[in-house]
Design an enzyme around this catalytic site. Structure first.
Site, PDB file in Angstrom:
ATOM      1  N   ASN A   1       0.836  -1.212   0.000  1.00 24.16           N
ATOM      2  CA  ASN A   1       0.000   0.000   0.000  1.00 24.16           C
ATOM      3  C   ASN A   1       0.863   1.251   0.000  1.00 24.16           C
ATOM      4  O   ASN A   1       0.371   2.344   0.264  1.00 24.16           O
ATOM      5  CB  ASN A   1      -0.904   0.010   1.237  1.00 24.16           C
ATOM      6  CG  ASN A   1      -1.837  -1.183   1.268  1.00 24.16           C
ATOM      7  OD1 ASN A   1      -2.417  -1.523   0.243  1.00 24.16           O
ATOM      8  ND2 ASN A   1      -1.962  -1.827   2.413  1.00 24.16           N
TER       9      ASN A   1
ATOM     10  N   HIS B   1     -13.953  -2.562   6.016  1.00 27.17           N
ATOM     11  CA  HIS B   1     -12.726  -3.232   6.478  1.00 27.17           C
ATOM     12  C   HIS B   1     -12.933  -3.959   7.818  1.00 27.17           C
ATOM     13  O   HIS B   1     -13.755  -3.550   8.640  1.00 27.17           O
ATOM     14  CB  HIS B   1     -11.637  -2.166   6.647  1.00 27.17           C
ATOM     15  CG  HIS B   1     -10.289  -2.727   6.921  1.00 27.17           C
ATOM     16  ND1 HIS B   1      -9.705  -2.691   8.166  1.00 27.17           N
ATOM     17  CD2 HIS B   1      -9.416  -3.362   6.105  1.00 27.17           C
ATOM     18  CE1 HIS B   1      -8.512  -3.264   8.110  1.00 27.17           C
ATOM     19  NE2 HIS B   1      -8.304  -3.677   6.873  1.00 27.17           N
TER      20      HIS B   1
ATOM     21  N   GLU C   1     -16.089   2.949   3.655  1.00 25.41           N
ATOM     22  CA  GLU C   1     -14.753   3.401   3.240  1.00 25.41           C
ATOM     23  C   GLU C   1     -14.988   4.362   2.091  1.00 25.41           C
ATOM     24  O   GLU C   1     -16.038   4.301   1.443  1.00 25.41           O
ATOM     25  CB  GLU C   1     -13.917   2.210   2.753  1.00 25.41           C
ATOM     26  CG  GLU C   1     -13.638   1.192   3.830  1.00 25.41           C
ATOM     27  CD  GLU C   1     -12.799   0.001   3.321  1.00 25.41           C
ATOM     28  OE1 GLU C   1     -11.910   0.185   2.487  1.00 25.41           O
ATOM     29  OE2 GLU C   1     -13.077  -1.119   3.786  1.00 25.41           O
TER      30      GLU C   1
ATOM     31  N   SER D   1     -10.856  -1.011   0.071  1.00 27.42           N
ATOM     32  CA  SER D   1      -9.504  -1.570   0.080  1.00 27.42           C
ATOM     33  C   SER D   1      -9.338  -2.792  -0.812  1.00 27.42           C
ATOM     34  O   SER D   1      -8.275  -3.000  -1.375  1.00 27.42           O
ATOM     35  CB  SER D   1      -9.093  -1.923   1.504  1.00 27.42           C
ATOM     36  OG  SER D   1      -9.968  -2.883   2.045  1.00 27.42           O
TER      37      SER D   1
ATOM     38  N   ASP E   1     -13.911   5.966   6.280  1.00 30.51           N
ATOM     39  CA  ASP E   1     -12.522   5.496   6.383  1.00 30.51           C
ATOM     40  C   ASP E   1     -11.809   5.828   5.073  1.00 30.51           C
ATOM     41  O   ASP E   1     -12.130   5.289   4.021  1.00 30.51           O
ATOM     42  CB  ASP E   1     -12.565   3.972   6.631  1.00 30.51           C
ATOM     43  CG  ASP E   1     -11.190   3.347   6.790  1.00 30.51           C
ATOM     44  OD1 ASP E   1     -10.236   3.841   6.167  1.00 30.51           O
ATOM     45  OD2 ASP E   1     -11.076   2.336   7.512  1.00 30.51           O
TER      46      ASP E   1
ATOM     47  N   HIS F   1      -7.403   4.365   2.067  1.00 34.69           N
ATOM     48  CA  HIS F   1      -6.821   4.187   0.737  1.00 34.69           C
ATOM     49  C   HIS F   1      -7.030   5.389  -0.181  1.00 34.69           C
ATOM     50  O   HIS F   1      -6.630   5.358  -1.346  1.00 34.69           O
ATOM     51  CB  HIS F   1      -7.372   2.908   0.093  1.00 34.69           C
ATOM     52  CG  HIS F   1      -6.965   1.696   0.874  1.00 34.69           C
ATOM     53  ND1 HIS F   1      -5.767   1.038   0.676  1.00 34.69           N
ATOM     54  CD2 HIS F   1      -7.576   1.065   1.912  1.00 34.69           C
ATOM     55  CE1 HIS F   1      -5.662   0.048   1.535  1.00 34.69           C
ATOM     56  NE2 HIS F   1      -6.748   0.035   2.300  1.00 34.69           N
TER      57      HIS F   1
ATOM     58  N   LYS G   1      -0.297   4.007   4.662  1.00 35.87           N
ATOM     59  CA  LYS G   1      -0.405   3.507   3.284  1.00 35.87           C
ATOM     60  C   LYS G   1       0.267   4.513   2.342  1.00 35.87           C
ATOM     61  O   LYS G   1       1.491   4.586   2.361  1.00 35.87           O
ATOM     62  CB  LYS G   1      -1.864   3.198   2.986  1.00 35.87           C
ATOM     63  CG  LYS G   1      -2.408   2.251   4.084  1.00 35.87           C
ATOM     64  CD  LYS G   1      -3.704   1.620   3.809  1.00 35.87           C
ATOM     65  CE  LYS G   1      -4.244   0.919   5.035  1.00 35.87           C
ATOM     66  NZ  LYS G   1      -3.474  -0.227   5.498  1.00 35.87           N
TER      67      LYS G   1
HETATM   68  C1  LIG Z   1      -9.830   0.440   4.968  1.00 32.71           C
HETATM   69  C2  LIG Z   1      -8.813   0.215   6.041  1.00 32.71           C
HETATM   70  N1  LIG Z   1      -9.023   0.726   7.257  1.00 32.71           N
HETATM   71  C3  LIG Z   1      -8.145   0.547   8.247  1.00 32.71           C
HETATM   72  C4  LIG Z   1      -6.994  -0.166   8.071  1.00 32.71           C
HETATM   73  C5  LIG Z   1      -6.043  -0.358   9.203  1.00 32.71           C
HETATM   74  O1  LIG Z   1      -5.027   0.592   9.100  1.00 32.71           O
HETATM   75  P1  LIG Z   1      -3.608   0.298   9.750  1.00 32.71           P
HETATM   76  O2  LIG Z   1      -2.871  -0.590   8.809  1.00 32.71           O
HETATM   77  O3  LIG Z   1      -2.996   1.657   9.892  1.00 32.71           O
HETATM   78  O4  LIG Z   1      -3.863  -0.356  11.051  1.00 32.71           O
HETATM   79  C6  LIG Z   1      -6.723  -0.708   6.818  1.00 32.71           C
HETATM   80  C7  LIG Z   1      -5.465  -1.478   6.591  1.00 32.71           C
HETATM   81  O5  LIG Z   1      -5.417  -2.541   6.110  1.00 32.71           O
HETATM   82  C8  LIG Z   1      -7.656  -0.527   5.773  1.00 32.71           C
HETATM   83  O6  LIG Z   1      -7.446  -1.068   4.562  1.00 32.71           O
END
Ligand SMILES: Cc1ncc(COP(=O)(O)O)c(C=O)c1O
Length: 387
Positions: A44, A130, A174, A178, A203, A206, A237
């Site tokens: 990422n 996620h 999101e 992702s 969220d 990405h 990311k």
């Molecule tokens: C949409 C989404 N939210 C949250 C996270 C978690 O973030 P972090 O890797 O900083 O814990 C991810 C990571 O995979 C993600 O893809």
């Protein structure tokens, strides 16, 4: 321990057993594994910031000044001015009044969601949210109503039927998904959240760094910062660092300091990381061209794969190519690896059964030649191995 052995054997049988890779090293767009270099399409680190000299320099200087660990949580003696500076810069970057930093995106989601919904409340969440959002929702003990992915009619049906039965309600999505790389209909979500008196949490893990002016995210690109109550995003990311934030009103961040357990009960992030994150925000502003270049490249990559008859989707730097069965996806990934490309398959339980896929994530540092070569490798895969 028999139950563990049985569990692992079952996962192995189903081709869903997860194992670790132990790379020698990695850099943007490349990994080295057992001395062998591969072009990496599975990270990422979209903009290549993890090795950006300005981030490395900032982290190094902070390391000299502050040492390695933060020593305590933010509410004890781990709260440094640098954390506040990053929060101020992040709030201004996301066009919100305030921001609060969490140790990771996972911490942010599992910490914040239970603060906004409890056992008398409801959570309406996109079915592709996620795992960290789902875990936050489970922890909250609220009644959960998943709606079909990006299906606003389904969400509205659920809101019509259920909203009045609960005190508070939270909508989760999101902005860039992702695993599917597509975009949420943010404007409609805002309309629904207003009409049905809900809190909306988006969220942007990405989207941050890639979408919007200077990488401010999709919420900002759509001019909706004012209307989204909780904008979550990560520095782990595209921004090449670590940690995550909630950008919101000051009222909300003051509340979170007092109520989000993953914020309260965890040691603060080290200053070297905080300094690198500050540098990442600066680089977003001084080198704003990287995101648009990447999105453009992704668009062309998608078009070529689709012309070659692959089932490709997404609208972002994340390009899913549907394969189907887990074993087939693993076999194909092995063939690509032999040709020098790491394209890790995404398999159940991360995605539903029968929808194992390659998730190509493009990186700014990939060369035109590398992209052409992986397209050629995919063509060979189709020619010699598919159907
Ligand atoms: C949409 C989404 N939210 C949250 C996270 C978690 O973030 P972090 O890797 O900083 O814990 C991810 C990571 O995979 C993600 O893809």
């Amino acid at each position: 321990m028999e139950f563990i052995k049985a569990y692992l054997a079952k996962r192995k049988n189903e081709n869903t057993l997860r194992t670790l890779l132990a790379l020698d090293t990695r850099g943007p767009g490349v990994i080295v594994r057992q001395g062998q270099k591969y072009v990496d399409f599975s990270s990422n680190d979209y903009l290549g910031f993890s090795k950006h000299p300005k981030l490395i320099d900032a982290a190094g200087q902070a390391l000299d000044v502050y040492g390695v660990g933060a020593g305590a949580s933010r509410l004890l003696s781990g709260d440094l001015k640098l954390h506040h500076l990053l929060e101020e810069e992040t709030a201004s970057f996301k066009h919100k009044e305030s921001a609060l930093f969490f140790n990771s995106g996972y911490h942010a989601n599992v910490g914040v969601i239970p603060v906004f919904a409890g056992k008398n409340d409801a959570i309406f969440s996109d079915s592709l949210c996620h795992a960290s959002q789902i875990d936050g929702a489970i922890l909250s003990r609220a009644k959960r109503f998943p709606f079909r992915h990006n299906d606003m009619e389904h969400l509205e049906d659920l809101l019509k039927k259920e909203r009045a039965n609960f005190e508070k309600a939270l909508i989760l999505t999101e902005s860039v998904f992702s695993m599917d790389g597509d975009l949420a209909p943010l404007r409609s979500l805002v309309e629904l959240k207003e009409r049905y008196n809900c809190v909306l949490m988006v969220d942007e893990a990405h989207a941050t760094g890639i979408f919007g002016n200077q990488g401010r995210g999709l919420v900002d690109a759509e001019g909706l910062s004012e209307y989204v109550d909780l904008i979550m995003g990560t520095f782990s990311k595209a921004l090449g660092g670590f940690g995550a934030y909630i950008a919101a009103s000051r009222l909300i961040t003051d509340y979170l300091i007092n109520s989000a357990r993953s914020f309260i009960y965890s040691t603060a992030l080290p200053c070297s990381i905080i300094a690198a994150n500050l540098a990442a925000l600066e680089v977003c502003k001084t080198e704003p061209g990287r995101g648009p270049v990447l999105l453009n490249r992704a668009q062309r990559f998608r078009a070529v794969l689709s012309k070659d008859d692959w089932d490709v989707s997404g609208e972002s730097q994340i390009i899913p190519v549907m394969i189907g069965e887990s074993k087939t996806a693993l076999d194909y990934a092995g063939i690509l690896l032999e040709k020098g490309f790491q394209v890790l398959p995404i398999r159940p339980p991360t995605v539903p059964e029968g929808t194992s896929r390659f998730r190509f994530s493009l990186c700014y540092e990939h060369t035109e030649e590398e992209i052409n070569k992986v397209v050629e490798a995919m063509r060979e895969l189709r020619r010699y191995h598919v159907g």
